[in-house]
Design an enzyme around this catalytic site. Sequence first.
Site, PDB file in Angstrom:
ATOM      1  CG  HIS A 108      -0.360   0.305   2.511  1.00  0.00           C
ATOM      2  ND1 HIS A 108       0.426  -0.589   3.202  1.00  0.00           N
ATOM      3  CD2 HIS A 108      -0.413   1.428   3.288  1.00  0.00           C
ATOM      4  CE1 HIS A 108       0.813  -0.061   4.342  1.00  0.00           C
ATOM      5  NE2 HIS A 108       0.332   1.165   4.430  1.00  0.00           N
ATOM      6  CG  HIS A 159       2.267   5.470   4.196  1.00  0.00           C
ATOM      7  ND1 HIS A 159       3.131   5.331   5.262  1.00  0.00           N
ATOM      8  CD2 HIS A 159       1.300   4.520   4.368  1.00  0.00           C
ATOM      9  CE1 HIS A 159       2.712   4.340   6.046  1.00  0.00           C
ATOM     10  NE2 HIS A 159       1.613   3.835   5.515  1.00  0.00           N
ATOM     11  CG  ASP A 178       1.011   0.504   8.036  1.00  0.00           C
ATOM     12  OD1 ASP A 178      -0.122   0.193   7.607  1.00  0.00           O
ATOM     13  OD2 ASP A 178       1.589   1.569   7.748  1.00  0.00           O
ATOM     14  CB  CYS A 198      -9.317  -5.961  25.255  1.00  0.00           C
ATOM     15  SG  CYS A 198     -10.925  -6.168  24.465  1.00  0.00           S
ATOM     16  CG  HIS A 245     -11.783  -4.048  28.517  1.00  0.00           C
ATOM     17  ND1 HIS A 245     -10.810  -3.897  27.551  1.00  0.00           N
ATOM     18  CD2 HIS A 245     -11.121  -3.995  29.713  1.00  0.00           C
ATOM     19  CE1 HIS A 245      -9.640  -3.745  28.120  1.00  0.00           C
ATOM     20  NE2 HIS A 245      -9.791  -3.813  29.435  1.00  0.00           N
ATOM     21  CG  HIS A 262      -6.477  -4.058  31.012  1.00  0.00           C
ATOM     22  ND1 HIS A 262      -7.497  -3.137  31.085  1.00  0.00           N
ATOM     23  CD2 HIS A 262      -5.377  -3.397  31.481  1.00  0.00           C
ATOM     24  CE1 HIS A 262      -7.056  -2.000  31.577  1.00  0.00           C
ATOM     25  NE2 HIS A 262      -5.778  -2.114  31.825  1.00  0.00           N
TER      26      HIS A 262
END
Length: 308
Positions: A69, A71, A82, A126, A194, A221
Amino acid sequence: MRKHILSAIQAHAVAEYPKECCGLLLGIGRKQQYYPCRNISTEPNEEFRIDPEEYAAAEDLGEVIGIVHSHPDATSRPSPRDLAMCEATAMPWHILSWPEGDLRTVMPTGEVPLLKRPFVHGAWDCWQVCADWYKREWGLEFEAFKRADGWWESKDNTSLYEANYEAAGFYKVDQPQRGDMIVMEVGRTVYPNHAGIFLGVNASLTDEESNTFGPGPFLLHHLYGRPSEIIVFGGPWLDRKRLILRHKDAQPTNQLTWRNRWSLTMTPLSEKKAVQNELLSKLAAMYTMKILPLLRSRIRGQMSESAG
């Protein structure tokens, strides 16, 4: 990068500018070919999304060996997304800055730290930090599943954790032990949105410093928009808890220790005192029944030796 492929990528970047161009690098026998794809992102000037139908068509032609791709008006430096998606796809990502014309290749490392990883929904989020903990610590692997950003905000969507935990091998429990997944509601949400790994009083990680202090209990977490971390699981986090999930292949742990520590840390003061009194009673009984007779026996033996 071969010249004819680089030329094809540059031509595609020119045609799509100022939008991001995207495509696939294919291996067809001994040859390589650039396969341009449509960018179907809703914000094509900021990101790209390859049309799934075109991806499937490319696979019919050859093996996908790279993601490409551009930029626009930026450097070829990879964004956190990315880097995350490079790891998720487990193949090289080729980024062309345009009109600068610099091409950079990013290779997957195969190992991303559990802590301090940037948040990228769908790749480093998460659920992914939980899945990576299970893979790294217990050798468990889960099927990758797609989740749209913001799925938790509308009742028209599926409650992903509640709908999928049984199929993934989890079942509900009442008290947590190390390795259980805690599912919570955070922020404005209509569903539990979450999750984290309950570590109990042992916050250690394999091949990684946890840098934690205190008795815990701890939770690994990855909160939306923040780096992944280990926190003390208490206070307002307890109010957010909705499910405690244990995997059917969970490794055994000293459940009595975790349960006592959890009770002493998380229950009201009156219950804490009751638990503490119970533990003190057990220790007193152990001292009276086992330790005290042993001490008396040794003292008698020493007195007999002295008398002799």
